[in-house]
Design a protein around this motif. Sequence first.
Motif, short mmCIF file in Angstrom:
data_model
loop_
_atom_site.label_atom_id
_atom_site.label_comp_id
_atom_site.label_asym_id
_atom_site.label_seq_id
_atom_site.Cartn_x
_atom_site.Cartn_y
_atom_site.Cartn_z
N GLY A 247 -3.53 -3.04 -9.99
CA GLY A 247 -3.44 -3.42 -8.58
C GLY A 247 -2.23 -2.79 -7.90
O GLY A 247 -2.32 -2.33 -6.76
N ILE A 248 -1.09 -2.75 -8.60
CA ILE A 248 0.10 -2.13 -8.03
C ILE A 248 -0.12 -0.63 -7.86
O ILE A 248 0.27 -0.04 -6.84
CB ILE A 248 1.33 -2.40 -8.92
CG1 ILE A 248 1.74 -3.88 -8.81
CG2 ILE A 248 2.50 -1.51 -8.51
CD1 ILE A 248 2.92 -4.25 -9.66
N GLU B 254 -2.93 0.92 -7.31
CA GLU B 254 -3.81 1.10 -6.15
C GLU B 254 -3.06 0.84 -4.85
O GLU B 254 -3.28 1.52 -3.84
CB GLU B 254 -5.01 0.17 -6.26
CG GLU B 254 -5.96 0.53 -7.41
CD GLU B 254 -7.10 -0.48 -7.55
OE1 GLU B 254 -7.21 -1.37 -6.67
OE2 GLU B 254 -7.86 -0.38 -8.52
N ALA B 255 -2.17 -0.15 -4.87
CA ALA B 255 -1.40 -0.48 -3.66
C ALA B 255 -0.46 0.66 -3.29
O ALA B 255 -0.27 0.95 -2.10
CB ALA B 255 -0.61 -1.76 -3.87
N THR C 167 -2.51 3.17 -1.59
CA THR C 167 -2.83 2.72 -0.23
C THR C 167 -1.64 2.94 0.70
O THR C 167 -1.79 3.37 1.85
CB THR C 167 -3.22 1.23 -0.23
OG1 THR C 167 -4.37 1.05 -1.07
CG2 THR C 167 -3.54 0.75 1.18
N LYS C 168 -0.45 2.64 0.19
CA LYS C 168 0.76 2.85 0.99
C LYS C 168 0.91 4.33 1.38
O LYS C 168 1.25 4.65 2.52
CB LYS C 168 1.98 2.40 0.20
CG LYS C 168 3.30 2.54 0.96
CD LYS C 168 4.49 2.55 0.03
CE LYS C 168 4.52 3.80 -0.83
NZ LYS C 168 5.76 3.94 -1.61
N TYR D 254 3.38 -2.97 5.17
CA TYR D 254 2.75 -2.83 3.86
C TYR D 254 3.77 -2.39 2.81
O TYR D 254 3.79 -2.90 1.68
CB TYR D 254 1.61 -1.82 3.94
CG TYR D 254 0.67 -1.85 2.75
CD1 TYR D 254 -0.47 -2.66 2.76
CD2 TYR D 254 0.92 -1.09 1.61
CE1 TYR D 254 -1.32 -2.69 1.67
CE2 TYR D 254 0.07 -1.12 0.53
CZ TYR D 254 -1.05 -1.92 0.56
OH TYR D 254 -1.90 -1.97 -0.52
N CYS E 172 6.06 -5.32 1.89
CA CYS E 172 5.36 -6.30 1.03
C CYS E 172 5.19 -5.75 -0.39
O CYS E 172 5.38 -6.47 -1.36
CB CYS E 172 4.00 -6.64 1.63
SG CYS E 172 4.06 -7.59 3.15
N LEU E 173 4.84 -4.46 -0.49
CA LEU E 173 4.64 -3.85 -1.80
C LEU E 173 5.93 -3.85 -2.62
O LEU E 173 5.91 -4.12 -3.83
CB LEU E 173 4.12 -2.42 -1.65
CG LEU E 173 3.94 -1.62 -2.94
CD1 LEU E 173 2.97 -2.33 -3.89
CD2 LEU E 173 3.44 -0.21 -2.63
#
Length: 441
Positions: free
Chosen positions: A387-388, A390-391, A394-395, A426, A429-430
């Motif tokens: 998940g990290i 992928e995040a 996305t960032k 984003y 938050c990440l």
Amino acid sequence: HKLCFKNSKFSQGGSGHLCTNCFSISVMIYNPFKELIGLDKESDDKFYSEDFLESFDCINQASTILENCKSYKLKSIHEKVPNNSDFSTMFYNIDGNLSNFDSFSAEMSMQKLTYSAIALAETNVNQNKGDLYKLSNYSHFYNDKIPNKTKGTGVCLYIHCSFNATINDKLISTTKNLESLFVTVNKGTEKVNVGVVYRSPNGDSKEFLNELTHLKSLFPKDVKSIILGDYNFDLLKRTNPTTQKFENLFLSLGFFPLISLPTHSTNIQQCSSIDNILTDDIEHVTMSGVIDDMNSHHKPIIAMFNLCMPMNETSSDQKLLQHYSFSKKNVDTLITDLESKEDIMANSTNFETFFNIFTHTIDSNCKLDKPKVSKRNPINNPWMTDGISEAISTKEELYDDWIASKKSKEFSPGGNIDLHTKFSIYRRCLKGVIKSQKKKY
């Protein structure tokens, strides 16, 4: 003529002059050698010495490197590295390990290129806390930060475990004008002097140049050097007197700059080239560039060399031998056992006695009777999740969308404010998620 220039509303960009609109979207280039390339070496009317002719090939090479200095994406830069490169370097002003090291480590673990040497500045960390900030497969070397200073100080080096590295104590400096740390990196019979230098903008620029000159006099003889650093002299402003003095100094010392692009920005109209990689081995430089998607005020800079010092290949299928199991059950029993021995350890006046009790307690509660093989990939941070990963991707996409909007006439030069806000939220938050996941692990 100066008045005419001001009234024209043109700005100087690199080696040319641009109108206000073009200047806002142009990429300025630093290359002090380009103007020398066109000189007629056979001309009788020479204003340069014969020594210049002997150095012409080096100057031509230096100019080519600066002209070919490009911006790259962190995850795809491995595709651009020339095949003859075997020693890779990176410098990054991290602006505080406590705030940004976890994110930096996470992003580094996702790329395919492994660097031979990584230099960081403004770590804000002393030598005794270096073990808190490890990179897999790297040895780390931290210099103490300036006493009583909590921000804007501290340098360190990470050297890949393929190499032997020895600190050069003579080249360690911690003053208000210059911070430095150097190691001699060797593999077989080949060696190179690798160092990191940081100059605080609050220091005395004249004293920095004097201290840098003295530092260079202590360099090991017959060993080529690579200096990675944040010098806080904007090389894009070559007419600035202090910048000219810095440029004259490193050129007179036999060093060539490898970075020609902006490396620092506070906004679209305030870009500067204050970070650079200097070397006295320009003949073996194969590539240089700037990483433009790390989303911080300072951009990481990179340089590749052909030094006949290849790294050992590390297999992605490498397995680890695990000797301890720190499961929740084992940790709970360990805590209970330590609490029962609290009085003995607290009253111990001999550290060796304390250490032996502590070590024995860990072994009795957490050490495996028989070591087992772990499939965990040592290249990645053990607390990283899919998940990290992928995040982070996305960032990067959100950042690319905002950068693309800067090229639009509708949003130029600052880009779409809504896209920038979305990206900033984003990213913030990440960063919190990454720190939380590491702490939880």
